[in-house]
Design a protein around this motif. Structure first.
Motif, short mmCIF file in Angstrom:
data_model
loop_
_atom_site.label_atom_id
_atom_site.label_comp_id
_atom_site.label_asym_id
_atom_site.label_seq_id
_atom_site.Cartn_x
_atom_site.Cartn_y
_atom_site.Cartn_z
N PHE A 148 49.04 -18.62 -59.81
CA PHE A 148 48.78 -19.94 -59.22
C PHE A 148 47.30 -20.10 -58.94
CE2 PHE A 148 48.04 -22.37 -55.36
CZ PHE A 148 48.54 -23.60 -55.76
N ARG A 149 46.71 -18.99 -58.41
CA ARG A 149 45.30 -19.06 -58.08
C ARG A 149 44.47 -19.33 -59.33
NH1 ARG A 149 44.55 -14.63 -53.87
NH2 ARG A 149 43.33 -13.48 -55.39
N GLY A 150 44.87 -18.63 -60.38
CA GLY A 150 44.17 -18.82 -61.65
C GLY A 150 44.32 -20.26 -62.13
N TRP A 151 45.53 -20.73 -62.02
CA TRP A 151 45.80 -22.10 -62.46
C TRP A 151 44.97 -23.10 -61.67
CZ3 TRP A 151 48.24 -25.91 -59.41
CH2 TRP A 151 48.55 -27.08 -60.11
N PHE A 152 44.93 -22.82 -60.35
CA PHE A 152 44.22 -23.74 -59.47
C PHE A 152 42.72 -23.72 -59.77
CE2 PHE A 152 42.12 -24.87 -55.49
CZ PHE A 152 42.72 -26.10 -55.24
N ARG A 153 42.22 -22.49 -60.03
CA ARG A 153 40.78 -22.37 -60.26
C ARG A 153 40.37 -23.17 -61.49
NH1 ARG A 153 39.93 -16.74 -60.75
NH2 ARG A 153 40.37 -16.57 -58.54
N ASN A 154 41.27 -23.20 -62.48
CA ASN A 154 40.93 -23.87 -63.73
C ASN A 154 41.26 -25.36 -63.73
OD1 ASN A 154 39.93 -21.58 -64.89
ND2 ASN A 154 41.97 -20.91 -65.52
N LEU A 155 41.80 -25.81 -62.61
CA LEU A 155 42.19 -27.22 -62.54
C LEU A 155 40.93 -28.09 -62.48
CD1 LEU A 155 45.03 -28.23 -62.47
CD2 LEU A 155 44.84 -28.49 -60.00
N ALA A 156 41.02 -29.27 -63.06
CA ALA A 156 39.88 -30.18 -63.00
C ALA A 156 39.57 -30.49 -61.56
CB ALA A 156 40.21 -31.47 -63.75
N ALA A 187 38.76 -33.18 -59.91
CA ALA A 187 39.45 -34.33 -59.32
C ALA A 187 40.87 -33.94 -58.92
CB ALA A 187 39.49 -35.47 -60.31
N ARG A 188 41.55 -33.20 -59.78
CA ARG A 188 42.94 -32.82 -59.47
C ARG A 188 43.00 -31.85 -58.32
NH1 ARG A 188 45.75 -32.68 -65.37
NH2 ARG A 188 44.66 -34.53 -66.10
N LYS A 189 41.98 -30.96 -58.27
CA LYS A 189 41.92 -30.04 -57.14
C LYS A 189 41.85 -30.84 -55.85
CE LYS A 189 39.74 -26.02 -58.90
NZ LYS A 189 38.47 -25.48 -59.31
N LEU A 190 40.95 -31.82 -55.83
CA LEU A 190 40.79 -32.65 -54.64
C LEU A 190 42.10 -33.33 -54.27
CD1 LEU A 190 37.32 -34.30 -55.23
CD2 LEU A 190 37.97 -32.74 -53.41
N ILE A 191 42.78 -33.90 -55.27
CA ILE A 191 44.04 -34.63 -55.03
C ILE A 191 45.09 -33.68 -54.48
CG2 ILE A 191 45.93 -35.84 -56.15
CD1 ILE A 191 43.73 -36.93 -58.07
N LEU A 192 45.16 -32.50 -55.08
CA LEU A 192 46.17 -31.54 -54.65
C LEU A 192 45.95 -31.15 -53.19
CD1 LEU A 192 48.52 -29.99 -56.03
CD2 LEU A 192 46.99 -28.03 -56.05
N ILE A 193 44.69 -30.88 -52.86
CA ILE A 193 44.36 -30.49 -51.49
C ILE A 193 44.72 -31.63 -50.54
CG2 ILE A 193 42.44 -30.05 -49.93
CD1 ILE A 193 41.15 -28.55 -52.33
N CYS A 220 52.24 -45.69 -46.47
CA CYS A 220 50.92 -45.21 -46.07
C CYS A 220 50.48 -44.06 -46.95
CB CYS A 220 50.93 -44.76 -44.61
SG CYS A 220 50.97 -46.16 -43.51
N VAL A 221 51.36 -43.07 -47.09
CA VAL A 221 51.01 -41.90 -47.89
C VAL A 221 50.73 -42.34 -49.33
CG1 VAL A 221 51.89 -39.77 -48.86
CG2 VAL A 221 52.19 -40.24 -46.44
N GLY A 222 51.55 -43.25 -49.82
CA GLY A 222 51.36 -43.73 -51.19
C GLY A 222 49.99 -44.38 -51.35
N LEU A 223 49.67 -45.26 -50.39
CA LEU A 223 48.37 -45.94 -50.47
C LEU A 223 47.24 -44.93 -50.34
CD1 LEU A 223 48.95 -49.21 -48.43
CD2 LEU A 223 48.65 -48.93 -50.88
N ALA A 224 47.40 -44.00 -49.37
CA ALA A 224 46.36 -42.99 -49.17
C ALA A 224 46.16 -42.20 -50.46
CB ALA A 224 46.75 -42.07 -48.02
N LEU A 225 47.28 -41.84 -51.09
CA LEU A 225 47.19 -41.06 -52.32
C LEU A 225 46.46 -41.85 -53.41
CD1 LEU A 225 50.56 -39.17 -52.71
CD2 LEU A 225 48.30 -38.26 -52.27
N LEU A 226 46.87 -43.09 -53.54
CA LEU A 226 46.24 -43.94 -54.56
C LEU A 226 44.74 -44.01 -54.33
CD1 LEU A 226 48.57 -47.01 -55.11
CD2 LEU A 226 47.97 -45.19 -56.68
N LEU A 227 44.40 -44.26 -53.07
CA LEU A 227 43.01 -44.40 -52.71
C LEU A 227 42.27 -43.09 -52.98
CD1 LEU A 227 41.63 -46.83 -51.41
CD2 LEU A 227 41.57 -45.54 -49.29
N TYR A 228 42.93 -42.00 -52.64
CA TYR A 228 42.28 -40.71 -52.78
C TYR A 228 42.09 -40.36 -54.26
CZ TYR A 228 40.38 -36.56 -50.86
OH TYR A 228 39.50 -35.61 -50.50
#
Lengths: 605, 437
Positions: free
Chosen positions: A6-14, A16-22, A311-319
């Motif tokens: 998972f760590r490896g996968w996460f490290r290689n993630l783009a 933007a996606r890292k930010l979204i996931l966090i 709210c979460v949906g909007l926050a996610l979209l915005l993020y």
């Protein structure tokens, strides 16, 4: 193992996606947990509060009923103020024995007082003497003296140790002689003589439970509530609704005091509150389905979830938007860098601020500028070096000396009568003059063809009839600008291919044509050609070798590089060949008609 | 390549955002739809009327049925009937009116109207009757007049009830006192009636009363009043200006002495309390009481019922009678809706007089009396005509308490504490004392 992957996968993630996931982990998780705990706590509190409220309501209700009961209870004490009544009850009588006029009026006025002092809901008054006297007034009928007290009546033995307290009897049917059946509960009191303490008899007052029902009907705990009153043995006094659920009825006889409990009945949770009156001993029970109470909480839960999701949906979209917006310049930069890597130094990063990205872009632009400057310097140095080489060459052999020598040879040949020598030396002189004619950038196609013609005249003398050279030129192209000494190496190469390595005759064809503003000059021979591998190697050599001016065998490369440097990558030399089917070199150039009509004479002055 | 992957990533996120919206939107929509669902309109709150009645004969069950039927047919009105003993009823009603707790609608005997008409304790109904379409013309003149005071109607008459003579055919047949039509064979005059009862007394089993009449309460007074009115020139209660009772006369005494003789000869056994129950249980051959017993008696298993009007013992037919009337006690805050509802019930009760007639009463509306439904009722037609010879008590504000005084004196006479002449004199004296106040 999985964590590692998972760590490896996460490290290689783009990025933007890292930010979204966090963001998802840090927004959705706490919000969800908070919502869940808040709701659970709210539900618990609501349930407890509702239970308390229900109990309070029942207490109030019971208090109201007790007040009413005390009022009714006062009526049962009235016989003590009517000596005629107590005297009558004390007499010994046979059933149905007629009363005297005095007794009738005494008893009648007493009963009338009870009825009048009581409320309209008193249905009947009964007096029973221990000596057999009775005076019973039931609804819709005259008094009756023939009733005898039923020894088995349930309340009779309840007076032992009761010290003058009345007994409240749960609702029962009262049948009038007119045929109407009345519902009534009763208050019974034991009447005793003050003098000897002996029991004189009993007074029973039957009351319509209407008033209690009215009090009950004014209480609303819930639309689906169940409200009823039972006596200590579980008999119903009155109820707002008569269908008592099984589970509730089972436990009802054991309930005393007050309390709230949960009962399951028919798969439905019920909140049961009960209060036992100290006056009547009756238990007021309120039953409310838990689902009914929790209706509000369910609404709240729906809203919580709904608002949360929105709210979460909007926050996610915005993020997601922000994440991509932030990483966009980075991605652009990396794209630019890749094109620079490929050698395109014309790129620039549009700097739109002084943040980190702006600074990075700025540095990038600076770097590119530096790079192209360095490239140019290198190029210039190279050209200067070349110029120096040529100048050195020219200084080694003075061209004028060569021209003059060749002129002398030609003169002697004329004297000797040898026209071949004359032709050869004249042509050679022309060739030299063209080749060494200083630093001309551009010449016309005509000049170049003249040069090739001179060269071929010499070569044809050498090879005599073995070479057949034909030119096929579109006349309109003769004034096109070309690079000097561009075609001759190709022809030279063709002679090598066509004759040197084969025996016999060779045909060399020079063609020039144009289409779409592209000038195409083709030199073909019919020699032995090349196999595919050798051809590919040669092509690769042309494409990739950037070093200019090889010594020998690099004539083709030289031509190619000069065209590319001059006109760009899309132009240059291409080669085609098949084994034993000749070799074909094709030059492509842009069609540029020469501006100055007057052809510059290459004077070697 | 990297470039395009970024773009597909974007697209993927756009897609997922869209799908979130798609999930959320219907939820919102559902929410909105839920709100739009208006709760079912609450049923119209019916006008609730408190209705007091004094029925303690067998007739209350019929009034209860009448009220239930009315409530069923009128969703907008709910009548709450509260029945009290007649003994306490008027005392209770007076207290309620004086303390402002009066019911919305009450049954008042025609005899009692004067005391409630005074001081405006009950409302004049002419305006309301016109509004609700109640036609005073449908009542027979005599009964309609009984509700008119100072030219205005104060109550809606429900019925006429008179004394009748009930008999148990079983005992009369055994004594040979039934004719071919199963009517009792009663001789003329005092002797005829006495002989009829004597013959019954010899025939009935011991313990069975030849004639049942309570020793206390008003029944004997009703009988006296009926007989006194049968005598030519009898039936005078007050002097013409109403200031003095004058019924201590020869005709009155004659009637009372005849009544008293029935008790003293024990043709009416002593110490009877509930004559109604006695006859109902088959322990009396003859009973003189109001028509209200018919409905109950005809259902009694031990009873082979026959009914005739009270026999004419003297010169012409006359029988005590009264009317139940519906009146609206005056209340400060009674709404027009309630008044209209009360009137609607009164009108409905009159029009459905047949239901009330099942109790035994003679309906007040001529149309009902003449109706097929009414004549189909057994027994009632046997005495429907007595309504024509009915004699009400004279109109006097204190008539009810004056009657109570007569009852007291008659009870003492029946219990042999005084003679009929003494009883009349005592009653007149004490009544005159009351009238002077």
């Amino acid at each position: 193992m999985r964590l590692k992957s998972f760590r490896g996968w996460f490290r290689n993630l783009a990025l933007a996606r890292k930010l979204i996931l966090i963001n998802v982990v840090f927004i959705v998780l706490p919000l969800g947990l908070m919502g869940y705990f808040a709701f659970a706590r709210f539900t618990e509190t609501t349930e407890r509060k509702v239970g308390d409220y229900q109990l309070q309501t029942l207490k109030q209700l019971t208090l109201n009923i007790d007040t009413y009961m005390n009022e009714l209870n006062r009526l049962t004490v009235m016989p003590y103020q009517y000596p005629k009544v107590t005297d009558y009850l004390a007499t010994k009588r046979a059933p149905g024995e007629p009363l005297t006029l005095d007794e009738i009026s005494g008893l009648n006025s007493f009963v009338t007082q009870v009825f009048l002092n009581g409320r309209v809901d008193i249905l009947g008054v009964s007096l029973y003497g221990t000596g057999g006297a009775s005076y019973v007034v039931m609804p819709e009928s005259q008094y009756v003296t023939t009733y005898k007290l039923d020894e088995n009546v349930s309340w009779l033995n309840k007076f032992k140790g009761h010290y003058g307290q009345p007994v409240y009897v749960a609702t029962h049917d009262l049948r009038s002689s007119g045929g109407n059946v009345y519902q009534a509960f009763s208050i019974v009191r034991e009447l005793r003589s003050f003098d000897d303490g002996a029991t004189l008899g009993y007074i029973v007052i039957d009351v319509d439970p209407k008033f209690i029902r009215e009090i009950l009907s004014k209480v609303t705990l819930d639309p689906q509530e169940l409200l009823y009153i039972t006596d200590d043995s579980g008999n119903l006094v009155t109820g707002k609704d008569h269908g008592i659920p099984q589970g509730v009825a089972d436990g009802s006889s054991g309930r005393t005091g007050e309390g709230v409990s949960h009962v399951k009945s028919g798969g439905e949770g019920l909140l049961v509150a009960h209060v036992t009156s100290e006056v009547t001993g009756w238990t007021t029970v309120g039953v409310v389905p838990v689902s009914g109470l929790m209706k509000d909480t369910e609404v709240l839960r729906t809203y919580l979830i709904l608002i949360g999701v929105i709210c979460v949906g909007l926050a996610l979209l915005l993020y997601v938007f922000i994440a991509y917006r932030i990483t966009q310049p980075l991605r652009k930069l990396s794209r630019l860098m890749r094109s620079v890597e490929r050698g395109d130094l014309s790129q620039a990063f549009p700097v739109s601020g002084t943040d980190e990205v702006g600074l990075l872009g700025h540095s990038f632009n600076g770097m590119i500028a530096k790079l192209s400057e360095l490239g140019y310097l290198l190029y210039e140095t190279e050209i200067r070096e070349k110029d120096a080489q040529i100048a050195a060459l020219q200084s080694k052999i003075n061209p004028h000396f060569l021209y003059n020598t060749l002129g002398s040879i030609s003169m002697y040949a004329e004297l000797e009568g040898s026209p071949e020598i004359i032709t050869m030396s004249n042509n050679l002189s022309k060739l030299l003059r063209y080749s060494l004619s200083g630093r001309k950038e551009h010449v016309t196609l005509q000049d170049e063809l003249d040069h090739v013609g001179g060269y071929m005249a010499i070569q044809q003398m050498r090879y005599e009839e073995r070479i057949q050279f034909t030119m096929n030129i579109e006349p309109s192209l003769l004034d096109c600008e070309v690079i000097p000494l561009m075609i001759q190496p190709l022809v030279e190469n063709a002679i090598n291919h066509a004759l040197d390595q084969g025996v016999g005759r060779g045909v060399i064809t020079l063609t020039a044509g144009s289409s779409n503003q592209v000038l195409t000059i083709t030199v073909e021979d019919d020699g032995i050609g090349m196999n595919a591998e050798a051809l590919e190697a040669l092509r690769l050599h042309l494409r990739n070798t950037e070093e200019l001016g090889g010594r020998s065998g690099n004539g083709l490369l030289n031509v190619h590089r000069r065209i590319v440097l001059h006109y760009g990558e899309e132009y240059g030399l291409s080669l085609e060949s098949m084994p034993y089917q000749g070799f074909k070199a094709v030059l492509t150039l842009p069609v540029i008609h020469h501006q100055g009509i007057a052809r510059e004479d290459d004077g070697v002055a | 390549m990297r470039d395009t992957s970024c773009k597909t990533g974007y697209r993927r996120i756009k897609l997922s955002a869209l799908s979130i919206l798609l999930i959320v939107l219907p939820l919102l929509g559902g929410c909105g739809a839920e709100k739009k669902e208006t709760p079912p309109a609450p049923a119209v709150q019916p006008v609730i009327l408190e209705y007091w009645t004094p029925f303690s004969g067998g007739d209350n069950i019929f009034m209860t049925r009448l009220v239930e039927q009315f409530n069923k047919e009128h969703q907008d009105i709910r009548i709450d009937q509260i029945n009290s003993r007649l003994d306490d009823y008027y005392s209770r009603l007076r207290t309620a009116i004086l303390s402002g707790n009066a019911p919305d609608l009450a049954v008042i005997h025609a005899t009692n109207l004067p005391q409630f008409v005074q001081n405006g304790y009950i409302e004049s109904l002419d305006g309301l009757a016109a509004d609700t379409g109640l036609d005073w013309g449908q009542f027979s003149t005599k009964i309609a007049e009984s509700t008119v005071y100072g030219g205005a109607h104060y109550a809606v008459p429900l019925d006429t009830h008179t004394l009748v003579l009930y008999y148990n055919k079983k005992y009369l047949r055994a004594a040979g006192l039934l004719d071919a039509a199963d009517k009792p064979v009663i001789g003329r005059g005092e002797q005829g009636f006495t002989a009829f009862l004597q013959k019954l007394k010899q025939s009935v089993p011991p313990g069975v009363a030849p004639l049942a009449l309570p020793s206390t309460r008003i029944d004997s007074v009703w009988l006296w009043w009926s007989l006194y009115n049968q005598i030519e020139g009898g039936g005078v209660f007050y002097n013409p200006d109403g200031t003095q009772a004058v019924f201590n006369n020869k005709a009155s005494l004659q009637a009372l002495e005849f009544v008293n003789s029935l008790y003293q000869r024990e043709l009416i056994p002593p110490g009877i309390n509930d004559a109604f129950k006695l006859f109902y249980d088959g322990e009396a051959a003859v009973l003189i009481t109001g028509v209200w017993g018919t409905g109950a008696f005809e259902k009694a298993e031990k009873l082979e019922l026959g009914v005739v009007p009270v026999p004419v013992i003297y010169d012409h037919p006359a029988v005590w009678g009264d009317s139940h009337t519906l009146a609206i006690p005056a209340q400060s805050e009674m709404s027009t809706e309630k008044r209209k509802a009360a009137m609607a019930f009164a009108r409905w009760a009159v029009e459905h007089g047949v239901m009330w007639a099942e109790a035994g009463h003679v309906p007040s509306s001529r149309k009902v009396v003449e109706s097929r439904a009414y004549s189909a009722l057994k027994f009632r037609s046997d005495y429907a005509n007595t309504a024509n010879s009915v004699v009400y008590w004279p109109r006097n504000m204190k008539q009810w308490s004056i009657n109570e005084e007569i009852i007291r004196q008659f009870e003492r006479m029946i219990y042999k504490e005084q003679s009929p002449a003494q009883a009349l004199q005592q009653a007149v004296d004490s009544i005159n004392l009351q009238l002077k106040k």
